[in-house]
Design a protein around this motif. Sequence first.
Motif, short mmCIF file in Angstrom:
data_model
loop_
_atom_site.label_atom_id
_atom_site.label_comp_id
_atom_site.label_asym_id
_atom_site.label_seq_id
_atom_site.Cartn_x
_atom_site.Cartn_y
_atom_site.Cartn_z
N PRO A 138 0.78 -1.24 0.00
CA PRO A 138 0.00 0.00 0.00
C PRO A 138 0.82 1.29 0.00
CG PRO A 138 0.11 -0.86 2.21
CD PRO A 138 0.88 -1.82 1.34
N PHE A 139 2.15 1.17 -0.12
CA PHE A 139 2.99 2.36 -0.04
C PHE A 139 3.65 2.63 -1.39
CE2 PHE A 139 3.11 0.10 4.06
CZ PHE A 139 2.51 1.06 4.88
N GLU A 140 4.04 3.85 -1.58
CA GLU A 140 4.78 4.21 -2.80
C GLU A 140 6.14 3.51 -2.77
OE1 GLU A 140 6.50 8.18 -5.11
OE2 GLU A 140 5.22 8.40 -3.33
N THR A 141 6.58 3.04 -3.91
CA THR A 141 7.84 2.29 -3.96
C THR A 141 8.75 2.83 -5.07
OG1 THR A 141 6.91 0.62 -5.46
CG2 THR A 141 6.80 0.16 -3.10
N GLU A 142 10.02 2.66 -4.82
CA GLU A 142 11.05 2.93 -5.83
C GLU A 142 11.96 1.71 -5.86
OE1 GLU A 142 14.48 6.27 -6.85
OE2 GLU A 142 13.92 5.88 -4.77
N ILE A 143 12.24 1.20 -7.05
CA ILE A 143 13.07 0.00 -7.19
C ILE A 143 14.31 0.34 -8.01
CG2 ILE A 143 13.21 -2.37 -8.03
CD1 ILE A 143 10.17 -2.54 -7.77
N VAL A 144 15.46 0.03 -7.47
CA VAL A 144 16.73 0.19 -8.18
C VAL A 144 17.38 -1.19 -8.28
CG1 VAL A 144 19.04 1.19 -8.14
CG2 VAL A 144 17.06 2.56 -7.45
N TYR A 145 17.79 -1.55 -9.50
CA TYR A 145 18.49 -2.83 -9.70
C TYR A 145 19.92 -2.56 -10.17
CZ TYR A 145 20.30 -7.01 -11.94
OH TYR A 145 21.12 -8.05 -12.31
N HIS A 146 20.87 -3.24 -9.55
CA HIS A 146 22.26 -3.23 -10.01
C HIS A 146 22.75 -4.67 -10.16
CE1 HIS A 146 23.25 1.04 -8.31
NE2 HIS A 146 22.80 1.08 -9.55
N HIS A 147 23.46 -4.93 -11.23
CA HIS A 147 24.13 -6.22 -11.36
C HIS A 147 25.34 -6.20 -10.43
CE1 HIS A 147 26.32 -9.63 -13.00
NE2 HIS A 147 25.27 -9.93 -13.76
N ARG A 148 25.37 -7.14 -9.51
CA ARG A 148 26.39 -7.08 -8.46
C ARG A 148 27.82 -7.09 -9.00
NH1 ARG A 148 29.10 -11.10 -5.91
NH2 ARG A 148 27.67 -12.73 -6.67
N LEU A 149 28.06 -7.86 -10.04
CA LEU A 149 29.42 -8.00 -10.56
C LEU A 149 29.82 -6.89 -11.52
CD1 LEU A 149 29.50 -11.87 -11.19
CD2 LEU A 149 30.23 -10.60 -9.17
N GLN A 150 28.85 -6.08 -11.90
CA GLN A 150 29.13 -5.03 -12.89
C GLN A 150 28.98 -3.62 -12.31
OE1 GLN A 150 26.48 -5.89 -16.15
NE2 GLN A 150 27.32 -7.94 -16.49
N THR A 151 28.78 -3.53 -11.01
CA THR A 151 28.54 -2.24 -10.37
C THR A 151 29.68 -1.90 -9.41
OG1 THR A 151 26.16 -2.68 -10.45
CG2 THR A 151 26.90 -0.88 -9.03
#
Length: 399
Positions: free
Chosen positions: A29-42
Amino acid sequence: MVKFHFYICSISPCLRPTLEKCLKEVEFPFETEIVYHHRLQTPEDQIREELKKADVVIAEPHIAHLLSNPQESCPKLRWFQSTFAGVDHFMNMKPCPYAPDLVPLPFALTRGAALFGPGMAEYAISMMIAVQRNFFTLKEAQMKKESPYSIRECATTFPLLSQLTVGILGASGSIGQDTARRLYVLGCNVWGLCRRHRKEGEPLVTPQVESPLNARLPPADQCFQKLVALEDDDEKQSLLRSFLSGVDVVINILPSTPDTNYLLGGRIDKDGKPIPSPLEACKPHCVFINIGRGSIISEAAMVDVLKRKCIRHAVLDVFEKEPLPATSPLITELSTDMITFTPHTSGLPQHDNYMEHLLSKNLQLFKEGMIFEQSEEAKAKGEKWAPKMIYQMDFKEGY
């Protein structure tokens, strides 16, 4: 409006659409923000910056060292969902959340248990069959361009699965249960070893989140012919040796804890002398398969046990030091008929939505906790969410 920052740091890009689907299904029920990083490439600095903003992290445990001093490194973090079952990396956090310090983490840590059992079970069973029927020896002959008939005799004598007693070290966990269930339907006699006795009225094995991949298998508590607990320190060695002496195959799935480290070899007594490996009690034809942690036995002890032919063969997917260096005595001092290696790959998931079932259940519990915490009643009382989630890490137990 309350906003939650979800940070995914993983080698699996499928986790972002999986999280989006789960958020929708649980009606977060809350506003969301999703960030994805490739662990080996970040770059590590970029990961650190995201951790400072994150309310929820879904990641491999390899970034745990970045969470040290959590008041500074991840001041907003409420929940870390690990995509792996093992928690070794979290033991190295500062301050250490593990015994004897027992500094509580300011966030909930949940393990990726029940995700890897089916694959790891199939690995162990396939390796068990390959060794028993000398498939590796036959393949070596083929690679040398020899006729298989030149070594036909080695492939004509082997036990049937229904003639084998298989001992599982770490039987009551999700991976141990998944392995036992598959061995049982193949006709094996299954013995289990766990770390404590069950209390009166307590289930024989710890209830798990059921995987759809287990739908056609019998319940785990029906699959053990024998279950042994190593809770009594005074009798631990004798119980362990007795257990090992009765099986034809040993499959280790125990986690790495002070109680299990070097349990099978590599410990020193109070006088500084090596304690004999319990694997000495095994039958000479016994096969040892390690898919748990390499710290269960030292390299030196493993080499010694194999050279003295206490067991027939070892299959190792995990090692005391990873990655296994080419200079390891396991490689330089042992022949291929004694040992087989794989590079810690026994349990890698082979389907994109492998996290969905567990993530959905824990996300529902997290949602309920956040709704409570944001209620006017909770705010007035200053009450915070007390996490109680599936496969939540218990640092006192070590898993």
